[in-house]
Design an enzyme around this catalytic site. Structure first.
Site, PDB file in Angstrom:
ATOM      1  CG  ASN A 155       1.291  -5.678  -4.628  1.00 30.25           C
ATOM      2  OD1 ASN A 155       1.136  -4.561  -5.490  1.00 30.25           O
ATOM      3  ND2 ASN A 155       2.272  -5.578  -3.729  1.00 30.25           N
ATOM      4  CD  GLU A 252       3.163   4.725  -0.633  1.00 27.38           C
ATOM      5  OE1 GLU A 252       3.912   4.059  -0.246  1.00 27.38           O
ATOM      6  OE2 GLU A 252       2.642   5.679  -0.174  1.00 27.38           O
ATOM      7  CB  CYS A 286       5.651  -2.579  -1.220  1.00 25.57           C
ATOM      8  SG  CYS A 286       4.160  -2.208  -0.330  1.00 25.57           S
ATOM      9  CD  GLU A 460      -0.710   5.451  -2.165  1.00 28.08           C
ATOM     10  OE1 GLU A 460      -0.499   4.199  -2.198  1.00 28.08           O
ATOM     11  OE2 GLU A 460      -1.092   5.952  -3.466  1.00 28.08           O
TER      12      GLU A 460
END
Ligand code: NAD
Length: 486
Positions: A155, A252, A286, A460
């Site tokens: 994505n 993630e 997400c 992150e």
């Protein structure tokens, strides 16, 4: 006529393009019309081996450089990315189908932010001095992990490559990155830019391929850390593979995040947040707030404004900057999402708008809103990863907090209310790693990003990412004599 982009080679290894046509063919498809825009080859074991060897060879020398020097390379790369934003955005648009209107502001620019931010931090990475009793003291040294493997989702290909590369390289690691097989093009651009900015050959390598290539990286003894952006099922497999070698991980993963709108919320802002959190990038994000909990008192007004604003959706050639809504990434993803829409109807949710595939080439699906969704319906429980919003009603705070938390996921959560005491009280009780008050889906590089529960491990961005790409060495220094019992 769709543009074609044929990169110099499928992989970027040892500071240069590398081809090995013995690898399986990987057609790259433009999602807006289904046409092939490039053909690459998946990495063979020989390519993977060469990438890992060149990363290993580059890492020690890179780690020995000063942080200022490492940071300078990253910041130079950030400048090059910004200068080439339009060309990079066009590649991202062709690869992902996301409208150029989005990619111009959210992809290479976000990658450049990460390179600039971690480039700026590199010179300040340091350990601690710890005074101890009797004049003794200890110090800690922040050391790199070694060779890190990055594995990306489709994505945000440029952003994901940079969100992983920038902190890894700032800390003195090297990286072998495997983009998603759906979107292999832009990571090659990131690698070429890093090389141009002065990264030593082999510091950041890109190898193409599907799950097997990712698995080869996650299980290779030369890899010290694996950072994955992907779905929960993939996360479980990669986490398990990395655990076998006791490697560090960042996971993630996916989500089914709640976005809660109280009756005192500024409705236009809440509708805006829900649009960003459900339909930006055609819902393929997400952290999306796909369970929109509306206080019963404002439900109808919210839905009315939402439907009115969805009239502003413009489809078409994603390279046309007036287009603000793109296709799904692939025929397969389109089919998965259509399956969820069918389930929503079957289980009794009320279709407010959308739900249909657009009758044209490519993988287009209308923005879709379901209301009267119950907590136990499939569309309220499972990550759909497409433009499908589920609207659930609630009456009070206690109830909505409990329902919002009743999920295995914990990536994000949002609250819209004018009552700041309530906003922070509710956020304090929500089980999510990345939260928003009167906003949704902002991801500035300064703010740590990641999930709790099944949505992930590690963070992150922000200074928090440094913890996940370095390890501490503790050194005890005795100033007096050593006393031993015998
Ligand atoms: P995916 O899980 O299918 O694939 C992710 C990556 O893992 C791909 O590169 C794939 O080739 C690789 N892979 C697959 N099997 C593997 C294996 N056994 N070993 C090693 N690598 C393997 O995910 P996707 O469909 O590309 O992306 C969508 C998912 O990613 C969604 O669930 C979404 O929520 C999640 N995502 C999470 C974040 C985040 O930051 N939390 C961001 C974007 C997407």
């Amino acid at each position: 006529m769709t543009k074609t982009i044929q990169p110099a080679a499928s992989h970027h290894v040892g500071g240069a393009p590398l081809e090995d046509t013995a690898g399986a063919e990987m057609p790259v498809i433009h999602p807006a019309d289904g046409r092939v825009i490039a053909t690459l080859h998946a990495a063979t074991p020989a390519v993977i081996d060469r990438a890992l060897e060149s990363a290993r060879a580059a890492q020690a020398d890179w780690a020995a450089r000063s942080g200022t020097e490492r940071g300078r390379v990253l910041r130079r790369a950030a400048d090059i990315m910004r200068d080439r934003n339009r060309a990079l955005s066009e590649i991202e648009t062709l690869d992902t189908g996301k409208p150029l209107q989005e990619t111009l502001v959210a992809d290479a620019t976000s990658g450049a932010d990460a390179l600039e931010y971690f480039g700026g931090l590199a010179a300040s990475l340091a350990g601690q001095h710890i005074p101890l009793g009797g004049g003794d003291w200890a110090y800690t040294v922040r050391e790199p992990l070694g060779v890190c493997a990055g594995i990306g989702a489709w994505n945000y290909p440029t952003q994901i490559a940079c969100w992983k590369a920038a902190p890894a390289l700032a800390c003195g690691n090297a990286m072998v990155f495997k983009p998603s097989e759906e979107t292999p093009l832009s990571a090659l651009e990131v690698a070429a830019i890093l090389t141009e900015a002065g990264a030593p050959p082999g510091l950041f390598n890109v190898v193409q391929g599907a799950g097997e290539v990712g698995h080869a990286l996650a299980t290779d003894p030369r890899v010290a850390k694996v950072s994955l952006t992907g779905s929960v099922p993939t996360g479980r497999k990669v986490y398990a593979a990395a655990a076998e070698g006791l490697k560090h991980v960042t996971m993630e993963l996916g989500g089914k995040s709640p976005l809660i709108v109280f009756d005192d919320a500024e409705i236009e802002d809440a509708v805006g947040g829900a649009i960003l959190g459900n339909f930006y990038s055609t819902g393929q994000i997400c952290s999306n707030g796909t369970r929109v909990f509306l206080h019963r008192a404002i439900r109808d007004r919210f839905l009315e404004r939402l439907c009115a604003r969805l009239e502003g959706v413009r489809t078409g050639d994603p390279l046309d900057e007036s287009v603000n809504y793109g296709p799904m990434i692939s025929a397969r993803q389109l089919e998965i999402v259509q399956g969820y829409i069918a389930k929503g109807l079957e289980e009794g949710a009320r279709l407010v708008t959308g739900g249909r595939r657009l009758q044209r080439e490519g993988f287009w699906l209308e923005p879709t809103v379901f209301a009267d969704v119950a907590d136990d319906m499939t569309i309220a429980r499972e990550e759909i990863f497409g433009p499908v919003m589920s609207v659930l009603d609630f009456d009070d705070e206690e109830e909505v907090v409990a329902r919002a938390n009743a999920t295995a996921y914990g990536l994000s959560a949002g609250v819209f209310t004018r009552d700041m005491t309530r906003a922070h009280r509710v956020i304090g009780r929500l089980e999510a790693g990345t939260c928003y008050v009167n906003s949704y889906n902002d991801a500035p590089v300064e703010m740590p990003f990641g999930g709790v529960k099944a949505s992930g491990v590690g963070r992150e961005n922000g200074t928090a990412a440094i913890e996940h790409y370095s390890q501490l060495k503790s050194v005890y220094v005795r100033m007096g004599r050593v006393e031993a019992p015998y």
